[in-house]
Motif scaffolding. Structure first.
Motif, PDB file in Angstrom:
ATOM      1  N   ALA A  57       0.843  -1.199   0.000  1.00  0.00           N
ATOM      2  CA  ALA A  57       0.000   0.000   0.000  1.00  0.00           C
ATOM      3  C   ALA A  57       0.876   1.244   0.000  1.00  0.00           C
ATOM      4  O   ALA A  57       1.904   1.298   0.665  1.00  0.00           O
ATOM      5  CB  ALA A  57      -0.901   0.009   1.227  1.00  0.00           C
ATOM      6  N   GLN A  75      -5.707   4.116   1.778  1.00  0.00           N
ATOM      7  CA  GLN A  75      -5.571   2.693   2.066  1.00  0.00           C
ATOM      8  C   GLN A  75      -4.760   2.457   3.341  1.00  0.00           C
ATOM      9  O   GLN A  75      -5.072   1.562   4.130  1.00  0.00           O
ATOM     10  CB  GLN A  75      -4.939   1.953   0.890  1.00  0.00           C
ATOM     11  CG  GLN A  75      -4.921   0.443   1.122  1.00  0.00           C
ATOM     12  CD  GLN A  75      -4.382  -0.354  -0.039  1.00  0.00           C
ATOM     13  OE1 GLN A  75      -4.051  -1.537   0.108  1.00  0.00           O
ATOM     14  NE2 GLN A  75      -4.294   0.251  -1.212  1.00  0.00           N
ATOM     15  N   ASN A  87      -1.380  -5.189   2.230  1.00  0.00           N
ATOM     16  CA  ASN A  87      -2.802  -5.347   2.529  1.00  0.00           C
ATOM     17  C   ASN A  87      -3.470  -6.336   1.591  1.00  0.00           C
ATOM     18  O   ASN A  87      -3.122  -6.421   0.409  1.00  0.00           O
ATOM     19  CB  ASN A  87      -3.539  -4.004   2.395  1.00  0.00           C
ATOM     20  CG  ASN A  87      -3.116  -3.003   3.445  1.00  0.00           C
ATOM     21  OD1 ASN A  87      -2.673  -3.377   4.529  1.00  0.00           O
ATOM     22  ND2 ASN A  87      -3.249  -1.738   3.129  1.00  0.00           N
ATOM     23  N   THR A 128      -7.225  -6.716   0.065  1.00  0.00           N
ATOM     24  CA  THR A 128      -8.409  -5.875  -0.077  1.00  0.00           C
ATOM     25  C   THR A 128      -9.439  -6.562  -0.967  1.00  0.00           C
ATOM     26  O   THR A 128      -9.100  -7.343  -1.852  1.00  0.00           O
ATOM     27  CB  THR A 128      -8.061  -4.498  -0.673  1.00  0.00           C
ATOM     28  OG1 THR A 128      -7.698  -4.628  -2.052  1.00  0.00           O
ATOM     29  CG2 THR A 128      -6.906  -3.853   0.094  1.00  0.00           C
ATOM     30  N   PHE A 147     -11.742   2.234   1.665  1.00  0.00           N
ATOM     31  CA  PHE A 147     -10.958   3.266   0.994  1.00  0.00           C
ATOM     32  C   PHE A 147     -11.352   3.257  -0.475  1.00  0.00           C
ATOM     33  O   PHE A 147     -12.027   2.334  -0.962  1.00  0.00           O
ATOM     34  CB  PHE A 147      -9.449   3.017   1.149  1.00  0.00           C
ATOM     35  CG  PHE A 147      -8.943   1.821   0.398  1.00  0.00           C
ATOM     36  CD1 PHE A 147      -8.314   1.953  -0.836  1.00  0.00           C
ATOM     37  CD2 PHE A 147      -9.093   0.530   0.925  1.00  0.00           C
ATOM     38  CE1 PHE A 147      -7.850   0.849  -1.540  1.00  0.00           C
ATOM     39  CE2 PHE A 147      -8.633  -0.582   0.229  1.00  0.00           C
ATOM     40  CZ  PHE A 147      -8.014  -0.415  -0.994  1.00  0.00           C
ATOM     41  N   SER A 159      -9.883   3.632  -4.455  1.00  0.00           N
ATOM     42  CA  SER A 159      -8.702   3.619  -5.311  1.00  0.00           C
ATOM     43  C   SER A 159      -9.145   3.480  -6.757  1.00  0.00           C
ATOM     44  O   SER A 159      -9.907   2.564  -7.088  1.00  0.00           O
ATOM     45  CB  SER A 159      -7.785   2.451  -4.930  1.00  0.00           C
ATOM     46  OG  SER A 159      -6.649   2.416  -5.776  1.00  0.00           O
ATOM     47  N   ARG A 199     -13.082  -0.092  -1.960  1.00  0.00           N
ATOM     48  CA  ARG A 199     -12.579  -1.382  -1.510  1.00  0.00           C
ATOM     49  C   ARG A 199     -12.434  -1.373   0.008  1.00  0.00           C
ATOM     50  O   ARG A 199     -12.481  -0.312   0.637  1.00  0.00           O
ATOM     51  CB  ARG A 199     -11.238  -1.723  -2.177  1.00  0.00           C
ATOM     52  CG  ARG A 199     -11.319  -1.863  -3.692  1.00  0.00           C
ATOM     53  CD  ARG A 199     -10.000  -2.319  -4.288  1.00  0.00           C
ATOM     54  NE  ARG A 199      -9.663  -3.698  -3.947  1.00  0.00           N
ATOM     55  CZ  ARG A 199     -10.043  -4.753  -4.664  1.00  0.00           C
ATOM     56  NH1 ARG A 199     -10.795  -4.594  -5.748  1.00  0.00           N
ATOM     57  NH2 ARG A 199      -9.677  -5.973  -4.308  1.00  0.00           N
ATOM     58  N   VAL A 237     -10.040  -2.972   3.308  1.00  0.00           N
ATOM     59  CA  VAL A 237      -8.869  -3.712   3.780  1.00  0.00           C
ATOM     60  C   VAL A 237      -9.350  -4.821   4.711  1.00  0.00           C
ATOM     61  O   VAL A 237      -9.975  -4.550   5.737  1.00  0.00           O
ATOM     62  CB  VAL A 237      -7.882  -2.790   4.507  1.00  0.00           C
ATOM     63  CG1 VAL A 237      -6.728  -3.608   5.099  1.00  0.00           C
ATOM     64  CG2 VAL A 237      -7.328  -1.728   3.557  1.00  0.00           C
ATOM     65  N   THR A 280      -3.910  -7.297   6.865  1.00  0.00           N
ATOM     66  CA  THR A 280      -2.789  -6.360   6.766  1.00  0.00           C
ATOM     67  C   THR A 280      -1.607  -6.859   7.592  1.00  0.00           C
ATOM     68  O   THR A 280      -1.779  -7.617   8.568  1.00  0.00           O
ATOM     69  CB  THR A 280      -3.206  -4.953   7.236  1.00  0.00           C
ATOM     70  OG1 THR A 280      -2.104  -4.049   7.088  1.00  0.00           O
ATOM     71  CG2 THR A 280      -3.653  -4.937   8.679  1.00  0.00           C
TER      72      THR A 280
END
Length: 263
Positions: free
Chosen positions: A69, A74, A114, A116, A135, A137, A142, A144, A147
């Motif tokens: 990330a 994110q 991450n 996702t 988040f 993108s 999407r 997470v 992580t």
């Protein structure tokens, strides 16, 4: 940009039950995001983490993405998943302490990795997760769902250090996993294995030859995850150190990696 956890003393113990925590750092974001909010965390002792046996949501992993990330949104979502996993957290009374991103002393390199999924795949079955860890993108919402941090360094604070490699190459060839967690609603879908597998690929690209992770002596699900991923036992935390730090004892696991890139 890296996630680094700075942990001030908590006012009360955590009641949460994360799954695969290894070590906690602090979040470091550039100053333009959610300015002015602060958060107080409780460091989670890796040895107290347990596998959550609650009902797990089955996943279609065809749209799963596992990658490093770099975008602030994110990184923020990953931080929220960690808070959600590791701490007794209420958004109404806590906030996120942000600082301009920088390199932590003694750390050669840090990467947040991450897993996702599209928001549309989860929105009807995991509302709380989606609200906390979403988040955007490239125009897509999407979430997470898993992580970890990959840290190139000689040791992690307050943890026993690995022994490989030795000599001048140690600072470039050794790395540790930390902050390993998966959303509790999505346990038993292999997400922990997926992010650990990706971390090994990234570590190889960095030129890492020896990858380590700390895990609680009694955390059988986490040990099973890492051993399934190829890690083996290297060392045990001394009992006196665990007593001094007021935490359950940990073990250190190791895996050797082929060096596929320059140091």
């Amino acid at each position: 940009m890296a996630l680094l956890f700075s942990l001030p003393p908590p006012s009360s113990p955590s009641s949460s039950s994360p799954s695969f925590s290894s070590h906690c750092f602090s979040i470091s974001l550039s100053s333009g995001h959610q300015s002015g909010r602060r958060i107080r965390f409780l460091p989670v002792a890796a040895t107290t983490t347990t596998h959550n046996r609650q009902h797990s949501i089955p996943l279609d992993k065809s749209s799963l993405a596992v990658a490093e990330a770099s975008e602030e949104d994110q990184l923020w979502a990953a931080a929220c998943l960690r808070v959600r996993s590791f701490y007794d957290f209420q958004d109404s009374s806590y906030g996120i302490h942000e600082r301009i991103a920088g390199k932590r002393k003694g750390f050669k390199r840090v990467s947040c990795i991450n897993a996702t999924l599209p928001l549309s795949q989860l929105s009807s079955s995991a509302n709380d997760l989606c609200a906390a860890c979403k988040f955007t993108s490239n125009g897509e919402d999407r979430v997470v769902v898993g992580t970890l941090d990959l840290n190139r360094c000689l040791w992690l604070p307050e943890e026993i250090a690995g022994t490989k490699p030795e000599g001048i190459e140690a600072g470039f060839g050794r790395a540790y996993l930390s902050n390993v967690c998966v959303a509790r609603e999505l346990h038993r879908n292999g997400l922990g294995y997926d992010i650990v597998t990706k971390s090994k690929i990234v570590a190889e690209e960095w030129g890492i030859t020896d990858l380590y992770v700390h895990v609680a002596v009694g955390n059988e699900p986490a040990k099973n995850l890492y051993m399934k991923s190829g890690f083996i036992h290297e060392n045990d935390e001394p009992a006196w150190q665990a007593r001094f730090l007021d935490r359950p004892r940990r073990i250190l696991l190791w895996i050797g990696l082929p060096c596929t890139n320059e140091l």
